[in-house]
Design a protein around this motif. Structure first.
Motif, PDB file in Angstrom:
ATOM      1  N   ASP A  61      41.138  36.313  37.383  1.00  0.00           N
ATOM      2  CA  ASP A  61      41.015  37.600  38.068  1.00  0.00           C
ATOM      3  C   ASP A  61      39.735  37.603  38.910  1.00  0.00           C
ATOM      4  OD1 ASP A  61      43.324  38.586  36.838  1.00  0.00           O
ATOM      5  OD2 ASP A  61      42.205  39.257  35.070  1.00  0.00           O
ATOM      6  N   ASP A  62      39.587  38.604  39.792  1.00  0.00           N
ATOM      7  CA  ASP A  62      38.366  38.735  40.580  1.00  0.00           C
ATOM      8  C   ASP A  62      37.151  38.840  39.656  1.00  0.00           C
ATOM      9  OD1 ASP A  62      39.791  38.882  42.986  1.00  0.00           O
ATOM     10  OD2 ASP A  62      40.045  41.041  42.823  1.00  0.00           O
TER      11      ASP A  62
ATOM     12  N   ARG B  16      33.940  52.665  39.149  1.00  0.00           N
ATOM     13  CA  ARG B  16      34.128  51.222  39.055  1.00  0.00           C
ATOM     14  C   ARG B  16      33.320  50.512  40.140  1.00  0.00           C
ATOM     15  NH1 ARG B  16      37.721  48.076  36.380  1.00  0.00           N
ATOM     16  NH2 ARG B  16      38.335  46.072  37.292  1.00  0.00           N
ATOM     17  N   ASN B  17      32.558  49.509  39.724  1.00  0.00           N
ATOM     18  CA  ASN B  17      31.766  48.670  40.643  1.00  0.00           C
ATOM     19  C   ASN B  17      30.709  49.440  41.430  1.00  0.00           C
ATOM     20  OD1 ASN B  17      33.111  46.241  40.019  1.00  0.00           O
ATOM     21  ND2 ASN B  17      34.782  46.763  41.421  1.00  0.00           N
TER      22      ASN B  17
ATOM     23  N   TRP C 250      21.772  42.210  28.023  1.00  0.00           N
ATOM     24  CA  TRP C 250      20.736  43.155  28.458  1.00  0.00           C
ATOM     25  C   TRP C 250      20.946  43.587  29.904  1.00  0.00           C
ATOM     26  CZ3 TRP C 250      17.095  41.890  32.303  1.00  0.00           C
ATOM     27  CH2 TRP C 250      16.085  42.834  32.519  1.00  0.00           C
ATOM     28  N   ALA C 251      21.343  42.665  30.751  1.00  0.00           N
ATOM     29  CA  ALA C 251      21.501  42.946  32.180  1.00  0.00           C
ATOM     30  C   ALA C 251      22.847  43.569  32.524  1.00  0.00           C
ATOM     31  CB  ALA C 251      21.324  41.655  32.986  1.00  0.00           C
ATOM     32  N   GLY C 252      23.702  43.802  31.521  1.00  0.00           N
ATOM     33  CA  GLY C 252      25.021  44.363  31.796  1.00  0.00           C
ATOM     34  C   GLY C 252      25.984  43.338  32.369  1.00  0.00           C
ATOM     35  N   LEU C 253      25.743  42.069  32.079  1.00  0.00           N
ATOM     36  CA  LEU C 253      26.556  40.982  32.606  1.00  0.00           C
ATOM     37  C   LEU C 253      27.093  40.157  31.437  1.00  0.00           C
ATOM     38  CD1 LEU C 253      24.042  39.911  35.427  1.00  0.00           C
ATOM     39  CD2 LEU C 253      26.100  41.298  35.723  1.00  0.00           C
TER      40      LEU C 253
ATOM     41  N   CYS D  55      24.749  34.355  35.353  1.00  0.00           N
ATOM     42  CA  CYS D  55      25.650  35.331  34.752  1.00  0.00           C
ATOM     43  C   CYS D  55      26.745  35.745  35.726  1.00  0.00           C
ATOM     44  CB  CYS D  55      24.875  36.571  34.303  1.00  0.00           C
ATOM     45  SG  CYS D  55      23.494  36.240  33.200  1.00  0.00           S
ATOM     46  N   VAL D  56      27.786  36.362  35.168  1.00  0.00           N
ATOM     47  CA  VAL D  56      28.893  36.873  35.973  1.00  0.00           C
ATOM     48  C   VAL D  56      29.186  38.308  35.549  1.00  0.00           C
ATOM     49  CG1 VAL D  56      29.904  34.577  36.252  1.00  0.00           C
ATOM     50  CG2 VAL D  56      30.680  36.044  34.388  1.00  0.00           C
ATOM     51  N   LYS D  57      30.009  38.983  36.365  1.00  0.00           N
ATOM     52  CA  LYS D  57      30.450  40.347  36.034  1.00  0.00           C
ATOM     53  C   LYS D  57      31.876  40.520  36.524  1.00  0.00           C
ATOM     54  CE  LYS D  57      29.125  45.238  36.383  1.00  0.00           C
ATOM     55  NZ  LYS D  57      29.085  45.417  34.916  1.00  0.00           N
ATOM     56  N   ASP D  58      32.721  41.090  35.691  1.00  0.00           N
ATOM     57  CA  ASP D  58      34.100  41.348  36.096  1.00  0.00           C
ATOM     58  C   ASP D  58      34.135  42.416  37.174  1.00  0.00           C
ATOM     59  OD1 ASP D  58      35.177  39.546  34.165  1.00  0.00           O
ATOM     60  OD2 ASP D  58      34.840  41.068  32.615  1.00  0.00           O
TER      61      ASP D  58
END
Length: 573
Positions: free
Chosen positions: A348-349, A282-283, A430-433, A569-572
Motif C-alpha cells: 500500500d502507499d 488523515r495525513n 516516539w516520533a509517531g512513525l 522510519c516510515v509512515k503509512d
C-alpha cells in the motif's frame, strides 16, 4: 467592571507569549580562548602537568607549554577543517600536529637553526617524510597567527594571513585531531585555538525556525488551544510537494516540582498540524510546502491547566523530509545472490524518511524520552557506554540533579549509530512513525524497475558516489555529503530517498530468515521477540556486493551496538 477589565487584560497579557526558534545550529568543531582557566577539553598521553598550564600574562590567559610536552583535542572523526592559533616562542621551538590518528599524522614546525618552517608527515612505523618547507623567521617574543587548512588531500599553511605552504599529498591521511607540541628545552605560548568544519556540504539541511506560540483570547483561548507559528526552511533545491512532503510533529515541556523539564508528545487527537482547524484529519502531519506554517495544540483536552502555560512552558516543532512510495506490486531479489529473498510483494502507499535518522535528531529524542521509564533506562544505560567512541557523536553531560545529551561538533548531520533494533523501534514510536519492513526498504531502493543499486544497474567506483570501503574515511559521514555530486550527475533513487547505499546499514522490521523466498509472515515483528533482525544497505566498511539493494544481512537485535548500523522510519499514508 474595572476589576473584570483588569483581569481580562491580564489573562490576554499572560497568554499571548512568544518563544524563540528551536533549530539545529552548526557549531565550530573546537574553540578555546583559555579564559576559563581550565584544560578540561584537552588531553595528553604523558599528563597535562608539569608540561602545560594556563597563565595570566598581560591581562590575558594563555596556554604555556614547557619542555617536551604534547597536548591534543582527542577527536579522531574530524575530516576536512581549518584551524588557527596564536603562537609566541619565548625560547626553543614548537610543532603543530593535525589529522592525527592511528594511521599517522601531519605536523608543521619551526627550525630555529635554519629559520625554516616545514611540513612533515609521520607514519605509524616512525618514518618521517619531508613534504614542504618555507624560508621564514619566527622571532622570539612575538605573537604569530598560524592557520592550517586541510581539505581532502590539500594542505595549506598561512602565517599572519600570508600563504607560506601549499601541498597536495598523493597518499593522504584522511582524518584526526590536532595537537600542540612544545619541544625539549622550549617555552611556547598558545592562545585562541579555533577549529572550523570544512566538511559540511553545500546542501542546507531542513531546519525549523522562528517557532513561537501564543493564545489569542477570542480565537484560541475559548477553544482551549494554543496557536503555534513556525517556518520550515529547507535547501532551495529541495523538492517539497505532496509526493515529497515534510512530516511535522510537536512536543511540549515544562518545569516540574520534583526535577528537570519533562517533555511529552501530545495525543494525535489533540493536535492540528496543518492548522486548518480540523483534528484527526488523515495525513495532516504531511506538510507539502516550505515556508511559514501554523499548527494548534488543544491544551485543555491534553489535560494542561492555565498555570502550566507559564514562562517555563516550551513547544518544539520537529520536521523530517519524506518521500511517497505509491502502492503496487514490486520485485524482490534477483534469483542469483546468496541470502537474498526472491519474489514479488504488493504494498500500500507509504511515506519513508528521505534520510536516515541523524545524530542531531537522535540526541533530541534522548533528551525528551521518559527518563523515569525503567526499561528504557536499562537500554539507554548500555547505550551511554558507547559514547566514548569518536564515531558516536553524542555525549552525556551530567549536571547537579540530572543529565542531558549533547551533539559532538561536526557530527550533527551524520547518521546515528550504536543503536540496537529496540533503540530504533523506540525512536520511531516516539516520533509517531514505524520501522520499514525488509520488503518496503528494498522497494524504496529498487522501485518499479527492480534496479540492482539504488542509483541504477551499473556498479560504483570505490567511494565515488557513496561512503563504502576504500574511500579513506573509515566511519559514517554526513548524510548530505554526496548530495551535490548526485545532483550534478543526475543520479536519483526511484522515489527520491537518499543515502540508501553505503554509509550505514539500516535496521528493518523483519526477522532474519534465509529460505531464498519472500515470506510475508516474517514482518512486521513482535517487539518482545529478541530474534535477529535484518539490516539493509551496506555501510562505510562494506564492498560492492553488499551495496546491492536486494543484499541483506542481520545482527543481534537486543544487544548489538554497532558503529555501522543506523535506521530510518516510515509512515503509512
Amino acid at each position: 467592571m474595572r476589576i473584570i477589565l483588569s483581569v481580562f487584560i491580564g489573562i490576554i497579557g499572560i497568554l499571548y507569549l512568544g518563544y524563540p526558534a528551536y533549530a539545529y545550529d552548526e557549531e565550530l568543531l573546537f574553540l578555546d580562548y583559555f579564559e576559563k582557566g581550565s584544560l578540561e577539553d584537552w588531553r595528553s598521553s604523558r599528563g597535562i602537568e608539569p608540561f602545560w598550564n594556563i597563565e595570566e600574562i598581560d591581562d590575558n590567559h594563555v596556554l604555556v607549554g614547557k619542555n617536551d610536552g604534547t597536548i591534543d583535542t582527542g577527536e579522531d572523526t574530524w575530516v576536512d577543517y581549518s584551524w588557527e592559533t596564536k603562537v609566541r616562542r619565548i625560547k626553543g621551538t614548537f610543532q603543530l600536529g593535525f589529522r592525527l590518528s592511528d594511521k599517522g599524522r601531519y605536523y608543521i614546525g619551526f627550525d630555529e637553526n635554519q629559520d625554516l618552517f616545514y611540513l612533515r608527515k609521520n607514519m605509524p612505523w616512525g618514518k618521517n617524510l619531508d613534504l614542504a618547507e618555507a624560508d621564514i623567521k619566527i622571532d622570539a617574543g612575538k605573537w604569530y597567527k598560524i592557520k592550517v587548512i586541510v581539505k581532502t588531500n590539500i594542505i595549506k599553511v598561512f602565517i599572519d594571513d600570508e600563504s607560506e605552504i601549499e601541498y597536495q599529498d598523493k597518499n593522504p591521511l584522511f582524518h584526526g585531531h590536532i595537537s600542540l607540541i612544545s619541544l625539549e628545552g622550549s617555552e611556547i605560548h598558545f592562545d585562541d585555538v579555533k577549529i572550523d568544519d570544512l566538511s559540511r556540504p553545500a546542501y542546507t539541511p531542513l531546519t525549523v525556525k522562528n517557532v513561537y506560540w501564543n493564545v489569542n483570547f477570542i480565537t484560541d483561548y475559548l477553544k482551549g488551544r494554543i496557536k503555534i507559528n513556525y517556518v520550515l526552511d529547507a535547501d532551495r533545491n529541495a523538492l517539497v510537494d505532496k509526493s515529497h512532503p515534510i512530516y511535522v510533529f510537536i512536543s511540549y515541556g515544562f518545569e516540574s516540582d520534583d526535577g528537570p523539564r519533562q517533555w511529552r508528545r501530545p495525543l494525535e487527537e489533540n493536535v492540528d498540524i496543518n492548522g486548518n482547524g480540523i483534528r484527526n484529519e488523515r495525513n495532516d502531519t504531511m506538510i507539502p510546502s516550505k515556508g511559514k506554517h501554523v499548527a494548534y495544540l488543544y491544551w485543555k483536552d491534553e489535560g494542561l491547566s492555565k498555570e502550566d502555560l507559564c514562562a517555563d512552558f516550551q513547544i518544539r516543532v520537529h520536521a523530517k523530509e519524506m518521500v511517497l512510495v505509491p502502492e503496487g506490486e514490486y520485485i524482490l531479489g534477483n534469483n542469483s545472490a546468496e541470502c537474498e529473498v526472491d519474489g514479488t510483494v504488493q504494498l500500500d502507499d507509504f511515506y519513508v524518511m528521505k534520510y536516515p535518522v541523524t545524530v542531531g535528531e537522535y540526541g533530541c529524542y534522548l533528551n525528551e524520552r521518559d527518563k523515569d521509564n525503567t526499561t528504557l533506562n536499562e537500554r539507554y544505560g548500555k547505550y551511554d557506554l558507547m559514547m566514548a567512541g569518536p564515531a558516536c557523536g553524542i555525549l552525556r553531560k551530567e549536571s547537579a540533579n540530572s543529565y542531558k545529551y549533547v551533539v559532538a561538533p561536526g557530527r550533527r548531520q551524520a547518521p546515528v549509530v550504536f543503536v540496537t533494533w529496540f533503540n530504533a523501534f523506540d525512536y520511531a514510536h516516539w516520533a509517531g512513525l514505524r520501522l520499514p519492513t525488509e520488503s518496503e526498504w528494498e522497494v524504496v531502493a529498487r522501485g518499479k524497475d527492480g534496479r540492482t543499486y539504488s542509483w541504477g544497474d551499473f556498479p560504483e567506483p570505490n567511494g565515488a558516489i557513496c561512503n563504502m570501503i576504500g574511500d579513506g574515511v573509515g566511519f559514517s559521514s554526513d548524510v548530505h555529503k554526496y548530495e551535490e555530486l548526485w545532483d550534478k550527475l543526475c543520479f536519483s533513487t526511484p522515489f527520491g530517498a537518499r543515502e540508501l547505499t553505503g554509509n550505514v546499514w539500516e535496521w528493518v522490521d523483519t526477522y532474519w530468515y534465509d529460505t531464498g523466498y519472500f515470506d510475508v509472515s516474517k514482518s512486521p515483528t513482535s517487539y518482545s521477540n529478541k530474534a535477529n533482525r535484518v539490516i539493509k544497505g551496506g555501510c562505510w566498511g562494506t564492498d560492492l556486493k553488499w551495496l546491492r539493494a536486494a543484499a541483506r544481512n542481520n545482527d543481534i537485535t537486543a544487544f548489538s551496538r554497532n558503529h555501522s548500523i543506523g535506521f530510518r522510519c516510515v509512515k503509512d499514508k
